[in-house]
Design a protein around this motif. Structure first.
Motif, PDB file in Angstrom:
ATOM      1  N   VAL A  17      -6.826  -1.866  -8.440  1.00 10.15           N
ATOM      2  CA  VAL A  17      -5.452  -1.764  -7.956  1.00 10.15           C
ATOM      3  C   VAL A  17      -5.455  -0.886  -6.707  1.00 10.15           C
ATOM      4  O   VAL A  17      -6.096   0.171  -6.688  1.00 10.15           O
ATOM      5  CB  VAL A  17      -4.516  -1.156  -9.032  1.00 10.15           C
ATOM      6  CG1 VAL A  17      -3.113  -0.939  -8.476  1.00 10.15           C
ATOM      7  CG2 VAL A  17      -4.482  -2.048 -10.269  1.00 10.15           C
ATOM      8  N   TRP A  18      -4.767  -1.362  -5.684  1.00 11.97           N
ATOM      9  CA  TRP A  18      -4.573  -0.616  -4.455  1.00 11.97           C
ATOM     10  C   TRP A  18      -3.087  -0.329  -4.319  1.00 11.97           C
ATOM     11  O   TRP A  18      -2.262  -1.207  -4.519  1.00 11.97           O
ATOM     12  CB  TRP A  18      -4.998  -1.436  -3.237  1.00 11.97           C
ATOM     13  CG  TRP A  18      -6.426  -1.838  -3.163  1.00 11.97           C
ATOM     14  CD1 TRP A  18      -7.416  -1.221  -2.459  1.00 11.97           C
ATOM     15  CD2 TRP A  18      -7.043  -2.982  -3.766  1.00 11.97           C
ATOM     16  NE1 TRP A  18      -8.587  -1.901  -2.592  1.00 11.97           N
ATOM     17  CE2 TRP A  18      -8.400  -2.986  -3.395  1.00 11.97           C
ATOM     18  CE3 TRP A  18      -6.585  -4.001  -4.601  1.00 11.97           C
ATOM     19  CZ2 TRP A  18      -9.289  -3.962  -3.810  1.00 11.97           C
ATOM     20  CZ3 TRP A  18      -7.467  -4.975  -5.034  1.00 11.97           C
ATOM     21  CH2 TRP A  18      -8.799  -4.947  -4.626  1.00 11.97           C
ATOM     22  N   ARG A  19      -2.742   0.893  -3.963  1.00 15.56           N
ATOM     23  CA  ARG A  19      -1.321   1.249  -3.767  1.00 15.56           C
ATOM     24  C   ARG A  19      -1.136   1.644  -2.308  1.00 15.56           C
ATOM     25  O   ARG A  19      -1.878   2.483  -1.781  1.00 15.56           O
ATOM     26  CB  ARG A  19      -0.926   2.405  -4.685  1.00 15.56           C
ATOM     27  CG  ARG A  19       0.509   2.870  -4.505  1.00 15.56           C
ATOM     28  CD  ARG A  19       1.392   2.341  -5.589  1.00 15.56           C
ATOM     29  NE  ARG A  19       2.798   2.571  -5.313  1.00 15.56           N
ATOM     30  CZ  ARG A  19       3.651   3.038  -6.182  1.00 15.56           C
ATOM     31  NH1 ARG A  19       3.254   3.359  -7.393  1.00 15.56           N
ATOM     32  NH2 ARG A  19       4.910   3.173  -5.874  1.00 15.56           N
ATOM     33  N   PHE A  20      -0.144   1.046  -1.674  1.00 10.75           N
ATOM     34  CA  PHE A  20       0.137   1.287  -0.263  1.00 10.75           C
ATOM     35  C   PHE A  20       1.527   1.894  -0.097  1.00 10.75           C
ATOM     36  O   PHE A  20       2.415   1.657  -0.911  1.00 10.75           O
ATOM     37  CB  PHE A  20       0.087  -0.034   0.523  1.00 10.75           C
ATOM     38  CG  PHE A  20      -1.262  -0.678   0.535  1.00 10.75           C
ATOM     39  CD1 PHE A  20      -2.188  -0.351   1.501  1.00 10.75           C
ATOM     40  CD2 PHE A  20      -1.606  -1.609  -0.434  1.00 10.75           C
ATOM     41  CE1 PHE A  20      -3.445  -0.946   1.515  1.00 10.75           C
ATOM     42  CE2 PHE A  20      -2.854  -2.215  -0.440  1.00 10.75           C
ATOM     43  CZ  PHE A  20      -3.778  -1.876   0.535  1.00 10.75           C
ATOM     44  N   SER A  21       1.710   2.650   0.966  1.00  8.56           N
ATOM     45  CA  SER A  21       3.037   3.170   1.301  1.00  8.56           C
ATOM     46  C   SER A  21       3.864   2.049   1.911  1.00  8.56           C
ATOM     47  O   SER A  21       3.350   0.962   2.200  1.00  8.56           O
ATOM     48  CB  SER A  21       2.912   4.330   2.296  1.00  8.56           C
ATOM     49  OG  SER A  21       2.457   3.840   3.551  1.00  8.56           O
ATOM     50  N   SER A  22       5.129   2.308   2.148  1.00  6.61           N
ATOM     51  CA  SER A  22       6.016   1.296   2.726  1.00  6.61           C
ATOM     52  C   SER A  22       5.593   0.896   4.144  1.00  6.61           C
ATOM     53  O   SER A  22       5.919  -0.194   4.606  1.00  6.61           O
ATOM     54  CB  SER A  22       7.457   1.786   2.729  1.00  6.61           C
ATOM     55  OG  SER A  22       7.556   2.973   3.483  1.00  6.61           O
ATOM     56  N   ASN A  23       4.828   1.761   4.821  1.00  6.70           N
ATOM     57  CA  ASN A  23       4.355   1.411   6.172  1.00  6.70           C
ATOM     58  C   ASN A  23       2.915   0.876   6.172  1.00  6.70           C
ATOM     59  O   ASN A  23       2.311   0.730   7.218  1.00  6.70           O
ATOM     60  CB  ASN A  23       4.497   2.595   7.131  1.00  6.70           C
ATOM     61  CG  ASN A  23       3.598   3.765   6.775  1.00  6.70           C
ATOM     62  OD1 ASN A  23       2.838   3.716   5.811  1.00  6.70           O
ATOM     63  ND2 ASN A  23       3.682   4.828   7.557  1.00  6.70           N
ATOM     64  N   GLY A  24       2.373   0.598   4.988  1.00 10.50           N
ATOM     65  CA  GLY A  24       1.061  -0.042   4.896  1.00 10.50           C
ATOM     66  C   GLY A  24      -0.139   0.887   4.789  1.00 10.50           C
ATOM     67  O   GLY A  24      -1.275   0.431   4.761  1.00 10.50           O
ATOM     68  N   SER A  74       2.729   6.187 -11.076  1.00 14.46           N
ATOM     69  CA  SER A  74       2.767   5.959  -9.626  1.00 14.46           C
ATOM     70  C   SER A  74       1.530   6.516  -8.927  1.00 14.46           C
ATOM     71  O   SER A  74       1.215   6.136  -7.806  1.00 14.46           O
ATOM     72  CB  SER A  74       4.035   6.569  -9.026  1.00 14.46           C
ATOM     73  OG  SER A  74       4.073   7.962  -9.261  1.00 14.46           O
ATOM     74  N   GLU A  75       0.775   7.388  -9.620  1.00 11.99           N
ATOM     75  CA  GLU A  75      -0.462   7.951  -9.073  1.00 11.99           C
ATOM     76  C   GLU A  75      -1.710   7.209  -9.536  1.00 11.99           C
ATOM     77  O   GLU A  75      -2.823   7.573  -9.172  1.00 11.99           O
ATOM     78  CB  GLU A  75      -0.596   9.433  -9.465  1.00 11.99           C
ATOM     79  CG  GLU A  75       0.468  10.331  -8.883  1.00 11.99           C
ATOM     80  CD  GLU A  75       1.760  10.293  -9.705  1.00 11.99           C
ATOM     81  OE1 GLU A  75       1.701  10.025 -10.922  1.00 11.99           O
ATOM     82  OE2 GLU A  75       2.826  10.512  -9.113  1.00 11.99           O
TER      83      GLU A  75
END
Length: 87
Positions: A17-24, A74-75
């Motif tokens: 799983v990769w988690r990105f911010s709203s700006n990528g 979320s972490e």
């Protein structure tokens, strides 16, 4: 984003799983699974920012290719998991 990564080339996969911010920007990436083949096929973010991943596993459950779902904070900390399949 959910998918998989090879632990041993063409032999053993683990869900990733990769988690990105709203700006990528990449915030974190983590693998999940066991000794068999594990793959993430879909992911959804809940209102509390936690994640639910669905995929398949041969590491858990009945030991065949079972439906696998697990929850993440979320972490990226695994909160729970369930498998569904017949022995």
């Amino acid at each position: 984003m959910a998918g998989f990564a090879w632990k041993e080339l063409l032999v053993d996969r683990e869900a990733k799983v990769w988690r990105f911010s709203s700006n990528g920007q990449l915030l974190w990436q983590q693998t999940y699974g066991g000794d068999g083949n594990d793959m993430g096929n879909g992911i959804v973010r809940l209102a509390d920012e936690s994640l639910v991943v669905v995929g398949v596993t041969t590491s858990k459950g009945a030991g065949k290719t079972d439906l696998w779902t697990f929850g993440l904070s979320s972490e990226g900390k695994q909160l729970w998991e369930e498998t569904f399949g017949d022995p």
